[in-house]
Design a protein around this motif. Sequence first.
Motif, PDB file in Angstrom:
ATOM      1  N   GLY A 140       0.798  -1.212   0.000  1.00 32.56           N
ATOM      2  CA  GLY A 140       0.000   0.000   0.000  1.00 32.56           C
ATOM      3  C   GLY A 140       0.831   1.263   0.000  1.00 32.56           C
ATOM      4  O   GLY A 140       2.027   1.242   0.273  1.00 32.56           O
ATOM      5  N   PHE A 141       0.171   2.371  -0.332  1.00 31.73           N
ATOM      6  CA  PHE A 141       0.750   3.702  -0.285  1.00 31.73           C
ATOM      7  C   PHE A 141      -0.153   4.573   0.573  1.00 31.73           C
ATOM      8  O   PHE A 141      -1.357   4.351   0.608  1.00 31.73           O
ATOM      9  CB  PHE A 141       0.815   4.346  -1.684  1.00 31.73           C
ATOM     10  CG  PHE A 141       1.867   3.786  -2.572  1.00 31.73           C
ATOM     11  CD1 PHE A 141       3.196   4.104  -2.375  1.00 31.73           C
ATOM     12  CD2 PHE A 141       1.538   2.942  -3.614  1.00 31.73           C
ATOM     13  CE1 PHE A 141       4.178   3.598  -3.204  1.00 31.73           C
ATOM     14  CE2 PHE A 141       2.505   2.435  -4.443  1.00 31.73           C
ATOM     15  CZ  PHE A 141       3.828   2.757  -4.241  1.00 31.73           C
ATOM     16  N   GLY A 142       0.410   5.558   1.213  1.00 32.54           N
ATOM     17  CA  GLY A 142      -0.402   6.486   1.988  1.00 32.54           C
ATOM     18  C   GLY A 142       0.324   7.799   2.180  1.00 32.54           C
ATOM     19  O   GLY A 142       1.545   7.875   2.044  1.00 32.54           O
ATOM     20  N   THR A 195      -6.819  16.318  15.477  1.00 34.21           N
ATOM     21  CA  THR A 195      -5.675  15.714  14.778  1.00 34.21           C
ATOM     22  C   THR A 195      -4.997  16.722  13.857  1.00 34.21           C
ATOM     23  O   THR A 195      -3.787  16.705  13.710  1.00 34.21           O
ATOM     24  CB  THR A 195      -6.128  14.477  13.985  1.00 34.21           C
ATOM     25  OG1 THR A 195      -6.848  13.612  14.855  1.00 34.21           O
ATOM     26  CG2 THR A 195      -4.949  13.732  13.401  1.00 34.21           C
ATOM     27  N   ARG A 196      -5.765  17.617  13.253  1.00 27.40           N
ATOM     28  CA  ARG A 196      -5.205  18.620  12.343  1.00 27.40           C
ATOM     29  C   ARG A 196      -4.171  19.490  13.056  1.00 27.40           C
ATOM     30  O   ARG A 196      -3.198  19.937  12.470  1.00 27.40           O
ATOM     31  CB  ARG A 196      -6.322  19.495  11.781  1.00 27.40           C
ATOM     32  CG  ARG A 196      -5.855  20.441  10.694  1.00 27.40           C
ATOM     33  CD  ARG A 196      -6.966  21.278  10.153  1.00 27.40           C
ATOM     34  NE  ARG A 196      -7.987  20.432   9.556  1.00 27.40           N
ATOM     35  CZ  ARG A 196      -9.237  20.811   9.361  1.00 27.40           C
ATOM     36  NH1 ARG A 196      -9.628  22.008   9.697  1.00 27.40           N
ATOM     37  NH2 ARG A 196     -10.104  19.995   8.814  1.00 27.40           N
ATOM     38  N   ASP A 197      -4.367  19.714  14.366  1.00 28.85           N
ATOM     39  CA  ASP A 197      -3.444  20.553  15.136  1.00 28.85           C
ATOM     40  C   ASP A 197      -2.207  19.801  15.622  1.00 28.85           C
ATOM     41  O   ASP A 197      -1.302  20.410  16.178  1.00 28.85           O
ATOM     42  CB  ASP A 197      -4.173  21.166  16.340  1.00 28.85           C
ATOM     43  CG  ASP A 197      -5.226  22.183  15.909  1.00 28.85           C
ATOM     44  OD1 ASP A 197      -5.117  22.704  14.788  1.00 28.85           O
ATOM     45  OD2 ASP A 197      -6.153  22.440  16.705  1.00 28.85           O
ATOM     46  N   GLU A 198      -2.176  18.479  15.419  1.00 25.86           N
ATOM     47  CA  GLU A 198      -1.007  17.694  15.815  1.00 25.86           C
ATOM     48  C   GLU A 198       0.127  17.925  14.819  1.00 25.86           C
ATOM     49  O   GLU A 198      -0.077  18.475  13.741  1.00 25.86           O
ATOM     50  CB  GLU A 198      -1.356  16.199  15.864  1.00 25.86           C
ATOM     51  CG  GLU A 198      -2.340  15.821  16.945  1.00 25.86           C
ATOM     52  CD  GLU A 198      -1.742  15.878  18.336  1.00 25.86           C
ATOM     53  OE1 GLU A 198      -0.507  16.000  18.475  1.00 25.86           O
ATOM     54  OE2 GLU A 198      -2.526  15.826  19.298  1.00 25.86           O
ATOM     55  N   SER A 199       1.324  17.453  15.167  1.00 24.64           N
ATOM     56  CA  SER A 199       2.487  17.638  14.293  1.00 24.64           C
ATOM     57  C   SER A 199       2.351  16.804  13.015  1.00 24.64           C
ATOM     58  O   SER A 199       1.593  15.827  12.965  1.00 24.64           O
ATOM     59  CB  SER A 199       3.758  17.221  15.027  1.00 24.64           C
ATOM     60  OG  SER A 199       3.784  15.817  15.182  1.00 24.64           O
ATOM     61  N   SER A 200       3.099  17.198  12.008  1.00 24.26           N
ATOM     62  CA  SER A 200       3.127  16.451  10.748  1.00 24.26           C
ATOM     63  C   SER A 200       3.590  15.013  10.990  1.00 24.26           C
ATOM     64  O   SER A 200       3.050  14.077  10.412  1.00 24.26           O
ATOM     65  CB  SER A 200       4.060  17.153   9.758  1.00 24.26           C
ATOM     66  OG  SER A 200       4.227  16.374   8.606  1.00 24.26           O
ATOM     67  N   PHE A 207       2.397   9.262  11.040  1.00 23.69           N
ATOM     68  CA  PHE A 207       2.376   7.973  11.743  1.00 23.69           C
ATOM     69  C   PHE A 207       0.940   7.474  11.895  1.00 23.69           C
ATOM     70  O   PHE A 207       0.660   6.292  11.718  1.00 23.69           O
ATOM     71  CB  PHE A 207       3.026   8.110  13.123  1.00 23.69           C
ATOM     72  CG  PHE A 207       2.958   6.853  13.930  1.00 23.69           C
ATOM     73  CD1 PHE A 207       3.797   5.786  13.640  1.00 23.69           C
ATOM     74  CD2 PHE A 207       2.048   6.720  14.955  1.00 23.69           C
ATOM     75  CE1 PHE A 207       3.717   4.613  14.363  1.00 23.69           C
ATOM     76  CE2 PHE A 207       1.959   5.555  15.694  1.00 23.69           C
ATOM     77  CZ  PHE A 207       2.796   4.490  15.400  1.00 23.69           C
ATOM     78  N   ARG A 208       0.037   8.370  12.201  1.00 23.07           N
ATOM     79  CA  ARG A 208      -1.353   7.999  12.467  1.00 23.07           C
ATOM     80  C   ARG A 208      -2.046   7.457  11.221  1.00 23.07           C
ATOM     81  O   ARG A 208      -2.852   6.524  11.304  1.00 23.07           O
ATOM     82  CB  ARG A 208      -2.091   9.234  12.998  1.00 23.07           C
ATOM     83  CG  ARG A 208      -3.528   9.041  13.372  1.00 23.07           C
ATOM     84  CD  ARG A 208      -3.621   8.353  14.722  1.00 23.07           C
ATOM     85  NE  ARG A 208      -4.971   8.098  15.106  1.00 23.07           N
ATOM     86  CZ  ARG A 208      -5.645   8.827  15.968  1.00 23.07           C
ATOM     87  NH1 ARG A 208      -5.086   9.854  16.546  1.00 23.07           N
ATOM     88  NH2 ARG A 208      -6.874   8.521  16.249  1.00 23.07           N
ATOM     89  N   ASN A 209      -1.764   8.039  10.058  1.00 24.91           N
ATOM     90  CA  ASN A 209      -2.439   7.619   8.830  1.00 24.91           C
ATOM     91  C   ASN A 209      -2.243   6.135   8.535  1.00 24.91           C
ATOM     92  O   ASN A 209      -3.224   5.411   8.367  1.00 24.91           O
ATOM     93  CB  ASN A 209      -1.990   8.484   7.649  1.00 24.91           C
ATOM     94  CG  ASN A 209      -2.726   8.132   6.378  1.00 24.91           C
ATOM     95  OD1 ASN A 209      -3.934   8.008   6.363  1.00 24.91           O
ATOM     96  ND2 ASN A 209      -1.990   7.965   5.300  1.00 24.91           N
ATOM     97  N   LEU A 250      -4.108   0.543   8.435  1.00 24.96           N
ATOM     98  CA  LEU A 250      -3.894  -0.880   8.700  1.00 24.96           C
ATOM     99  C   LEU A 250      -4.995  -1.450   9.591  1.00 24.96           C
ATOM    100  O   LEU A 250      -5.422  -2.596   9.401  1.00 24.96           O
ATOM    101  CB  LEU A 250      -2.520  -1.112   9.319  1.00 24.96           C
ATOM    102  CG  LEU A 250      -1.344  -0.944   8.362  1.00 24.96           C
ATOM    103  CD1 LEU A 250      -0.032  -0.968   9.129  1.00 24.96           C
ATOM    104  CD2 LEU A 250      -1.369  -2.016   7.289  1.00 24.96           C
ATOM    105  N   LYS A 251      -5.476  -0.655  10.529  1.00 24.74           N
ATOM    106  CA  LYS A 251      -6.587  -1.121  11.359  1.00 24.74           C
ATOM    107  C   LYS A 251      -7.826  -1.370  10.510  1.00 24.74           C
ATOM    108  O   LYS A 251      -8.506  -2.380  10.670  1.00 24.74           O
ATOM    109  CB  LYS A 251      -6.897  -0.094  12.458  1.00 24.74           C
ATOM    110  CG  LYS A 251      -5.913  -0.178  13.618  1.00 24.74           C
ATOM    111  CD  LYS A 251      -5.967   0.928  14.638  1.00 24.74           C
ATOM    112  CE  LYS A 251      -7.258   1.378  15.188  1.00 24.74           C
ATOM    113  NZ  LYS A 251      -7.113   2.415  16.216  1.00 24.74           N
TER     114      LYS A 251
END
Length: 145
Positions: A93-95, A123-128, A133-135, A140-141
């Motif tokens: 996969g790609f993301g 989430t938008r206010d979190e770091s890049s 990492f979250r994406n 995968l979940k």
Amino acid sequence: MKGWHLTHDSWRLNRKEDGWKMTDKEWSVYLASISDEELKTAARDLKSAKPPSRVIAVLIFQQDLQAMKHFFSGKKPTEVLVWNRKVVQIIFGFGDASGEGFGDVFLNRDGLSIHVGVWNYTTRDESSNFREFRNPLEALKKEGE
């Protein structure tokens, strides 16, 4: 495909010949070496720089392309029979995750699985780095469900 990203950003002033970003120390030394104040101000304000229509590929990009060519050279994915006590499934996969949104594509036994969306305000206010990492973690979940 790190080479693609390094090539994509290689035009930026804070990049070395191989496309990697300069360390803070290297960037400080570079800025100190510039005598033209106008150029120094422009260099400090990297976000206002406009990308060129073409860039020269960094060496690792060619290596990435050769690996991808080999990886996809067959008509079907390579199957390897392994005697093992565990069953492992490999998905391809790609993301990507940007400031506003995210997306990912997986090739699984049912075909392509595509997810796209926008980040919620928290989430938008979190770091890049957090979003990058979250994406894949969330993707995968979803794939595992």
